[in-house]
Write a protein that holds these residues in place. Sequence first.
Motif, short mmCIF file in Angstrom:
data_model
loop_
_atom_site.label_atom_id
_atom_site.label_comp_id
_atom_site.label_asym_id
_atom_site.label_seq_id
_atom_site.Cartn_x
_atom_site.Cartn_y
_atom_site.Cartn_z
N GLU A 241 18.15 16.22 -4.28
CA GLU A 241 17.21 14.70 -4.52
C GLU A 241 15.98 15.16 -4.42
N MET A 242 15.70 16.30 -3.74
CA MET A 242 14.02 16.69 -3.83
C MET A 242 13.51 17.03 -5.71
N GLU A 243 14.36 17.19 -6.75
CA GLU A 243 14.63 17.19 -8.10
C GLU A 243 14.14 16.37 -8.65
N SER A 244 14.89 14.65 -8.11
CA SER A 244 14.94 13.64 -8.86
C SER A 244 13.67 13.72 -8.41
N TYR A 245 12.69 13.48 -7.40
CA TYR A 245 10.97 12.37 -7.04
C TYR A 245 10.31 13.11 -8.50
N ALA B 93 0.74 -1.43 -0.40
CA ALA B 93 0.01 0.20 0.44
C ALA B 93 0.88 1.62 -0.02
N TRP B 94 0.17 1.82 -0.65
CA TRP B 94 1.40 3.43 -0.67
C TRP B 94 0.36 4.45 -0.48
N GLU B 95 0.88 5.34 1.07
CA GLU B 95 1.00 6.35 1.59
C GLU B 95 1.42 7.86 0.62
N SER B 96 0.35 8.33 0.26
CA SER B 96 0.45 9.67 -0.58
C SER B 96 0.80 10.94 1.27
N MET B 97 1.83 11.34 0.48
CA MET B 97 2.71 12.91 0.96
C MET B 97 3.17 12.27 2.28
N SER B 98 3.47 11.06 2.39
CA SER B 98 4.37 10.35 3.22
C SER B 98 5.30 11.05 3.81
N PRO B 99 4.98 11.90 5.51
CA PRO B 99 6.19 12.83 6.17
C PRO B 99 7.43 12.10 6.05
N ARG B 100 8.28 13.04 5.39
CA ARG B 100 10.28 12.56 5.84
C ARG B 100 10.55 13.82 6.04
N VAL B 101 11.49 13.49 7.28
CA VAL B 101 12.25 14.55 8.24
C VAL B 101 13.35 14.76 7.41
N TYR B 102 14.15 15.90 7.54
CA TYR B 102 15.15 16.37 6.85
C TYR B 102 16.08 17.37 7.95
N ARG B 103 17.19 17.53 8.77
CA ARG B 103 17.06 18.05 9.21
C ARG B 103 17.82 19.35 8.32
N ASN B 104 18.36 18.73 7.33
CA ASN B 104 18.87 20.00 5.89
C ASN B 104 17.94 21.10 5.74
N ILE B 105 16.48 21.22 6.07
CA ILE B 105 16.22 22.02 5.76
C ILE B 105 15.63 22.59 7.19
N ASP B 106 15.67 22.19 7.70
CA ASP B 106 16.16 23.16 9.55
C ASP B 106 16.15 24.45 9.59
N GLU B 107 15.56 25.28 10.37
CA GLU B 107 15.90 27.25 10.52
C GLU B 107 17.29 27.52 10.26
N ILE B 108 17.89 28.37 10.01
CA ILE B 108 18.65 28.95 9.97
C ILE B 108 19.53 28.72 11.90
N PHE B 109 20.25 28.47 11.86
CA PHE B 109 20.91 28.92 13.08
C PHE B 109 22.17 29.95 13.62
N ALA B 110 20.66 30.43 14.80
CA ALA B 110 21.22 32.21 14.68
C ALA B 110 22.33 32.26 15.71
N GLY B 111 22.76 31.18 16.74
CA GLY B 111 23.97 30.67 17.56
C GLY B 111 23.32 31.71 19.09
N ASP B 112 24.60 32.27 19.23
CA ASP B 112 23.94 33.43 20.13
C ASP B 112 22.50 34.02 20.17
N CYS B 113 22.27 34.45 19.15
CA CYS B 113 21.12 34.70 19.49
C CYS B 113 19.91 34.32 18.79
N GLU B 114 20.22 33.13 19.58
CA GLU B 114 19.33 31.63 18.97
C GLU B 114 17.84 32.49 19.86
N GLY B 115 16.48 32.17 19.50
CA GLY B 115 15.70 32.43 20.14
C GLY B 115 15.18 34.17 20.43
#
Length: 181
Positions: A91-95, A24-46
């Motif tokens: 990778e996204m372009e290959s889908y 069976a195929w799950e449509s819009m199957s969730p995938r988690v990618y750390r590559n698309i995490d928010e920009i890390f603001a270091g000492d200014c985070e939050g």
Amino acid sequence: SSLLRTIQTAALIPHPVINGVNPAWESMSPRVYRNIDEIFAGDCEGLTPDEMLVTHPQASHLRKMDKIGYRYPRGESYFDLISRLEPCIQEMESYTEPLLIVSHQAILRCIFAYLTGVDREKAPGMETQIQQNVVYQIDLDASSEAHITGDPMKSPAFVTVHDFRKEVEEIMLERQGGLGV
């Protein structure tokens, strides 16, 4: 993104299972990618921009001078972000199936700029193009390249904008009314 708020947002999206195929195929199957995490603001985070101005005035000034090249103290720059995104975009372009990206402003600016032919130097300034509760449907094919404008303020013909801001606002008002707020 692997951050909690994006996982919670993506959980609201239906993932219907298509039966009749093995397996069976799950449509819009969730995938988690750390590559698309928010920009890390270091000492200014939050920190909000106003808080950053008070606690890190020099950092705030330098970021305004060179938003794409500025690296937060112990954090990332847009250039770091672009390097982090490159393998993920490839990778996204290959889908061959539709892809829905639930991520953050800086990430979405970079991806949108890449897919629409906008110079990466202009990506941080695409404030007005990327909005919350707006879905950008990008239909790429062999003819797409001819429609690239390179203008961060003008979407190419292969981008369809679905604006859900009014609907979301109405739902939020209904919820507030139901809570007696």
